[in-house]
Design a protein around this motif. Structure first.
Motif, PDB file in Angstrom:
ATOM      1  N   LYS A  57     -34.819  74.679 -43.831  1.00 43.80           N
ATOM      2  CA  LYS A  57     -36.214  75.095 -43.779  1.00 43.80           C
ATOM      3  C   LYS A  57     -36.989  74.259 -42.776  1.00 43.80           C
ATOM      4  CE  LYS A  57     -40.081  76.378 -46.773  1.00 43.80           C
ATOM      5  NZ  LYS A  57     -40.573  76.457 -48.165  1.00 43.80           N
ATOM      6  N   VAL A  58     -36.668  72.974 -42.705  1.00 42.52           N
ATOM      7  CA  VAL A  58     -37.319  72.103 -41.730  1.00 42.52           C
ATOM      8  C   VAL A  58     -37.004  72.589 -40.316  1.00 42.52           C
ATOM      9  CG1 VAL A  58     -37.453  69.766 -40.797  1.00 42.52           C
ATOM     10  CG2 VAL A  58     -37.299  70.112 -43.264  1.00 42.52           C
ATOM     11  N   ALA A  59     -35.724  72.881 -40.063  1.00 38.27           N
ATOM     12  CA  ALA A  59     -35.327  73.352 -38.732  1.00 38.27           C
ATOM     13  C   ALA A  59     -36.029  74.657 -38.384  1.00 38.27           C
ATOM     14  CB  ALA A  59     -33.810  73.528 -38.682  1.00 38.27           C
ATOM     15  N   ALA A  60     -36.179  75.536 -39.380  1.00 39.01           N
ATOM     16  CA  ALA A  60     -36.827  76.827 -39.133  1.00 39.01           C
ATOM     17  C   ALA A  60     -38.296  76.660 -38.768  1.00 39.01           C
ATOM     18  CB  ALA A  60     -36.688  77.711 -40.373  1.00 39.01           C
ATOM     19  N   SER A  61     -38.887  75.540 -39.171  1.00 37.36           N
ATOM     20  CA  SER A  61     -40.297  75.302 -38.873  1.00 37.36           C
ATOM     21  C   SER A  61     -40.498  74.566 -37.555  1.00 37.36           C
ATOM     22  CB  SER A  61     -40.950  74.503 -40.008  1.00 37.36           C
ATOM     23  OG  SER A  61     -40.447  73.168 -40.049  1.00 37.36           O
ATOM     24  N   ALA A  62     -39.393  74.272 -36.842  1.00 37.23           N
ATOM     25  CA  ALA A  62     -39.496  73.533 -35.582  1.00 37.23           C
ATOM     26  C   ALA A  62     -40.307  74.329 -34.568  1.00 37.23           C
ATOM     27  CB  ALA A  62     -38.109  73.237 -35.040  1.00 37.23           C
ATOM     28  N   ARG A  63     -41.103  73.620 -33.807  1.00 35.65           N
ATOM     29  CA  ARG A  63     -41.955  74.257 -32.806  1.00 35.65           C
ATOM     30  C   ARG A  63     -42.156  73.295 -31.647  1.00 35.65           C
ATOM     31  NH1 ARG A  63     -47.249  74.138 -36.829  1.00 35.65           N
ATOM     32  NH2 ARG A  63     -47.401  71.867 -37.020  1.00 35.65           N
ATOM     33  N   PRO A  64     -42.543  73.802 -30.481  1.00 32.06           N
ATOM     34  CA  PRO A  64     -42.754  72.909 -29.338  1.00 32.06           C
ATOM     35  C   PRO A  64     -43.885  71.926 -29.614  1.00 32.06           C
ATOM     36  CG  PRO A  64     -42.611  75.212 -28.653  1.00 32.06           C
ATOM     37  CD  PRO A  64     -42.727  75.217 -30.151  1.00 32.06           C
ATOM     38  N   PRO A  65     -43.907  70.825 -28.887  1.00 31.60           N
ATOM     39  CA  PRO A  65     -44.982  69.839 -29.096  1.00 31.60           C
ATOM     40  C   PRO A  65     -46.342  70.452 -28.805  1.00 31.60           C
ATOM     41  CG  PRO A  65     -43.750  69.360 -27.088  1.00 31.60           C
ATOM     42  CD  PRO A  65     -42.974  70.409 -27.810  1.00 31.60           C
ATOM     43  N   ALA A  66     -47.288  70.186 -29.694  1.00 30.20           N
ATOM     44  CA  ALA A  66     -48.635  70.731 -29.508  1.00 30.20           C
ATOM     45  C   ALA A  66     -49.320  70.104 -28.303  1.00 30.20           C
ATOM     46  CB  ALA A  66     -49.456  70.498 -30.775  1.00 30.20           C
ATOM     47  N   ARG A  67     -49.079  68.799 -28.099  1.00 28.62           N
ATOM     48  CA  ARG A  67     -49.685  68.079 -26.977  1.00 28.62           C
ATOM     49  C   ARG A  67     -48.589  67.266 -26.294  1.00 28.62           C
ATOM     50  NH1 ARG A  67     -55.303  65.448 -28.916  1.00 28.62           N
ATOM     51  NH2 ARG A  67     -55.535  65.364 -26.641  1.00 28.62           N
ATOM     52  N   PRO A  68     -47.831  67.894 -25.420  1.00 31.22           N
ATOM     53  CA  PRO A  68     -46.669  67.225 -24.801  1.00 31.22           C
ATOM     54  C   PRO A  68     -46.991  65.876 -24.180  1.00 31.22           C
ATOM     55  CG  PRO A  68     -46.722  69.558 -24.232  1.00 31.22           C
ATOM     56  CD  PRO A  68     -48.018  69.259 -24.925  1.00 31.22           C
ATOM     57  N   GLU A  69     -48.161  65.741 -23.597  1.00 26.15           N
ATOM     58  CA  GLU A  69     -48.505  64.478 -22.923  1.00 26.15           C
ATOM     59  C   GLU A  69     -48.611  63.324 -23.908  1.00 26.15           C
ATOM     60  OE1 GLU A  69     -52.293  66.236 -24.378  1.00 26.15           O
ATOM     61  OE2 GLU A  69     -50.474  67.009 -23.418  1.00 26.15           O
ATOM     62  N   ALA A  70     -48.915  63.632 -25.179  1.00 27.24           N
ATOM     63  CA  ALA A  70     -49.019  62.589 -26.189  1.00 27.24           C
ATOM     64  C   ALA A  70     -47.840  62.578 -27.143  1.00 27.24           C
ATOM     65  CB  ALA A  70     -50.315  62.772 -26.994  1.00 27.24           C
ATOM     66  N   ASP A  71     -47.207  63.739 -27.325  1.00 29.12           N
ATOM     67  CA  ASP A  71     -46.154  63.869 -28.330  1.00 29.12           C
ATOM     68  C   ASP A  71     -44.762  63.511 -27.822  1.00 29.12           C
ATOM     69  OD1 ASP A  71     -48.106  64.744 -30.024  1.00 29.12           O
ATOM     70  OD2 ASP A  71     -47.628  66.879 -29.836  1.00 29.12           O
TER      71      ASP A  71
END
Length: 306
Positions: free
Chosen positions: A44-58
């Motif tokens: 379930k955790v893997a299914a919730s994976a998403r790109p970084p919201a703020r790549p410059e900080a994340d």
């Protein structure tokens, strides 16, 4: 009110009047623990994976390189060749994807939600920080990670690091299974070796069909390491360096554990062509479709490995 209760109240009032102290009920020695937060299943955790919201900080890593391969495909050899480049740091297998996160209390889960993070987001932050530390300590520019089991999370890698670059390392399917079997014949009967390694191969081919990347053939790497690494460097957009084929002169960390035949070859810095490929009639039926997809049944002149 009962007689006992009346007596207790009278005694309490008399004590407080005489001493000026107030009597209260003692609290428990240990405060009540907070209720644990919800524990999510890994899937379930893997299914919730998403790109970084703020790549410059994340994200701290920039354009990491992931070598995806089955086991016994020469990934350790490729690692030390790449690690011999002045701009590439390829540590021994980190198995970072096995490092997971959980929120142990509901307030922790609520705090992360308020910050905009789910469990997968926090795992990605941790993974990125751990790998960036490896890179920073090396003083080099780009990280190369080659843990074979990463092939099973290729989608998540591409999600976690949208700028990631992928290298697909392939080898004759039967040579892979045979090498896995020969590494521990009693514990890995040939039938099990075929089943086990085929799962890696099947998933790797799935990744090859969906991700942009560069394919390195083990047989070509051992027969002509300079040509193979030149092509790979061109794909990565960095100049080739002669030091890559002089990898025996460099320190590659603790590479002596669990890599079998490659220990002496890495120490000596020599790459020898592998043994001839299996004959077509030797290839088990279960591996024939993969051998055909990778061009091995139609490439009798290629050479195999150990």
């Amino acid at each position: 009110m009962t007689w006992n209760a009346t007596l207790k109240l009278t005694a309490k009032s008399a004590f407080e009047s005489c001493t000026g102290l107030r009597v209260t009920r003692a609290r428990g020695a240990h405060p009540r623990a907070e209720a644990p937060g919800k524990v999510e299943a890994p899937g379930k955790v893997a299914a919730s994976a998403r790109p970084p919201a703020r790549p410059e900080a994340d994200r701290l890593l920039s354009a990491p390189v992931f070598v995806l391969s089955p086991p016994r495909s020469g990934s350790t050899l490729l690692r030390v060749l790449l690690n011999s480049h002045s701009r590439l740091h390829s540590p021994h297998e980190t198995h970072f994807r096995r490092i997971t996160v959980r929120f142990t209390t509901e307030p922790a889960a609520q705090a992360m939600e308020a910050a905009g993070h789910n469990l997968a987001d926090v795992e990605h932050l941790l993974w990125d920080r751990l790998l960036h530390r490896e890179l920073a300590l090396s003083g080099k520019e780009f990280l190369v990670e080659k843990t074979p089991s990463n092939v099973f999370v290729w989608e998540r890698l591409a999600t976690c690091w949208p700028d990631a670059r992928f290298v697909f390392l392939i080898r004759h399917p039967y040579a892979i299974a045979r090498s896995w079997h020969e590494g521990s014949p009693e514990e890995r009967p040939m039938e099990e070796a075929v089943r086990h390694t085929h799962e890696y191969m099947r998933t790797l081919e799935e990744a090859r069909q969906h991700l942009p990347g560069h394919t390195v053939r083990y047989e070509e790497l051992t027969a002509g390491p300079e040509a193979a690494t030149r092509a790979l460097c061109a794909h990565l957009g960095i100049p080739w360096e002669p030091t890559m084929t002089e990898y025996g002169r460099h320190d590659h960390g603790d590479f002596t554990k669990g890599i079998g035949d490659w220990t002496d070859k890495i120490k000596s810095g020599s790459v020898q062509p592998g043994r001839p490929l299996p004959r077509p009639d030797e290839v088990p039926e279960a591996l024939r479709p993969m051998a055909r997809a990778w061009g091995y049944l139609d490439s009798p002149s290629a050479t195999g490995g150990n």
